[in-house]
Write a protein that holds these residues in place. Structure first.
Motif, short mmCIF file in Angstrom:
data_model
loop_
_atom_site.label_atom_id
_atom_site.label_comp_id
_atom_site.label_asym_id
_atom_site.label_seq_id
_atom_site.Cartn_x
_atom_site.Cartn_y
_atom_site.Cartn_z
N LYS A 42 6.50 -33.91 29.68
CA LYS A 42 6.45 -33.72 28.31
C LYS A 42 5.16 -33.89 27.75
O LYS A 42 4.74 -33.43 26.71
N ILE A 43 4.47 -35.05 28.09
CA ILE A 43 3.44 -35.53 27.66
C ILE A 43 2.15 -34.45 28.13
O ILE A 43 1.16 -34.12 27.37
N LEU A 44 2.28 -34.19 29.33
CA LEU A 44 1.31 -33.20 29.98
C LEU A 44 1.28 -31.73 29.19
O LEU A 44 0.36 -31.25 28.86
N ALA A 45 2.73 -31.26 28.95
CA ALA A 45 2.84 -30.10 28.06
C ALA A 45 2.27 -30.38 26.65
O ALA A 45 1.54 -29.15 26.38
N LEU A 46 2.31 -31.23 25.94
CA LEU A 46 1.82 -31.50 24.67
C LEU A 46 0.37 -31.50 24.90
O LEU A 46 -0.28 -31.07 24.05
N THR A 47 -0.20 -32.12 25.73
CA THR A 47 -1.84 -32.22 25.92
C THR A 47 -2.28 -30.85 26.31
O THR A 47 -3.29 -30.44 25.90
N THR A 48 -1.59 -30.06 27.17
CA THR A 48 -2.22 -28.84 27.49
C THR A 48 -2.08 -28.04 26.21
O THR A 48 -2.86 -26.99 25.94
N ARG A 49 -0.99 -28.02 25.41
CA ARG A 49 -0.74 -27.11 24.17
C ARG A 49 -1.81 -27.51 23.21
O ARG A 49 -2.49 -26.79 22.52
N LEU A 85 -1.21 -31.22 38.35
CA LEU A 85 -0.34 -32.18 38.01
C LEU A 85 1.13 -31.79 37.68
O LEU A 85 2.13 -32.15 37.88
N GLU A 86 1.06 -30.59 36.87
CA GLU A 86 2.42 -29.91 36.51
C GLU A 86 3.19 -29.42 37.81
O GLU A 86 4.27 -29.83 37.69
N LYS A 87 2.58 -28.81 38.68
CA LYS A 87 3.12 -28.51 39.69
C LYS A 87 3.71 -29.51 40.60
O LYS A 87 4.78 -29.85 41.14
N SER A 88 2.80 -30.82 40.67
CA SER A 88 3.44 -32.11 41.52
C SER A 88 4.66 -32.58 40.79
O SER A 88 5.56 -32.98 41.15
N LEU A 89 4.45 -32.74 39.28
CA LEU A 89 5.63 -33.06 38.50
C LEU A 89 7.01 -32.12 38.65
O LEU A 89 8.15 -32.68 38.92
N ASN A 90 6.60 -31.12 38.70
CA ASN A 90 7.80 -30.08 38.92
C ASN A 90 8.43 -30.24 40.19
O ASN A 90 9.61 -30.47 40.48
N GLU A 91 7.72 -30.56 41.17
CA GLU A 91 8.34 -30.41 42.73
C GLU A 91 8.95 -31.79 42.64
O GLU A 91 9.97 -32.00 43.49
#
Length: 126
Positions: A42-49, A85-91
């Motif tokens: 969620k933090i990564l998605a917020l940062t990306t947004r 990082l997003e791919k890694s977290l999803n995995e």
């Protein structure tokens, strides 16, 4: 089960009980890890947004926080890091979810075995 002595039955019950307790502990740890990874996602998605609102021109400088310092990085490197990082977290979340399902199944099987033993003992006594 009627051929088993009380001592043997007690040992079997303890073993199954330990397996259930172990599965329960591991399951709570895995669930905590899943929550942690979800928070990171969620933090990564917020940062990306938020970075999406920043104009993409060559003159803008980006800085990445490292501890108490900041390091200057090109926008493309930051974007690549975020996607990796997003791919890694999803995995990781996917793997942890599979592990949680396995542990839940293991816990349910141990409980089922305990119930079966108790029911069979009650039928023998009756």
């Amino acid at each position: 089960m009627s051929g088993l002595s009380d001592d043997t039955l007690r040992k079997i019950l303890q073993q199954i009980q330990q397996q259930a307790i172990s599965s329960q502990k591991q399951l709570s740890i895995v669930r905590a890890q899943i929550q942690s990874k979800e928070k990171e996602r969620k933090i990564l998605a917020l940062t990306t947004r938020e970075l999406g609102h920043v104009p993409r021109d060559d003159s803008s400088t980006m800085y990445k926080g490292v501890g108490k310092m900041f390091i200057e990085q090109p926008r493309t490197e930051i974007d690549i890091e975020h996607s990796t990082l997003e791919k890694s977290l999803n995995e990781e979340v996917s793997n942890l979810t599979k592990k949680a399902k396995y542990l839940e199944k293991q816990f349910d099987e141990a409980n089922s075995q305990l119930k079966d033993i108790f029911h069979s003992q009650q039928r023998q006594e009756a």
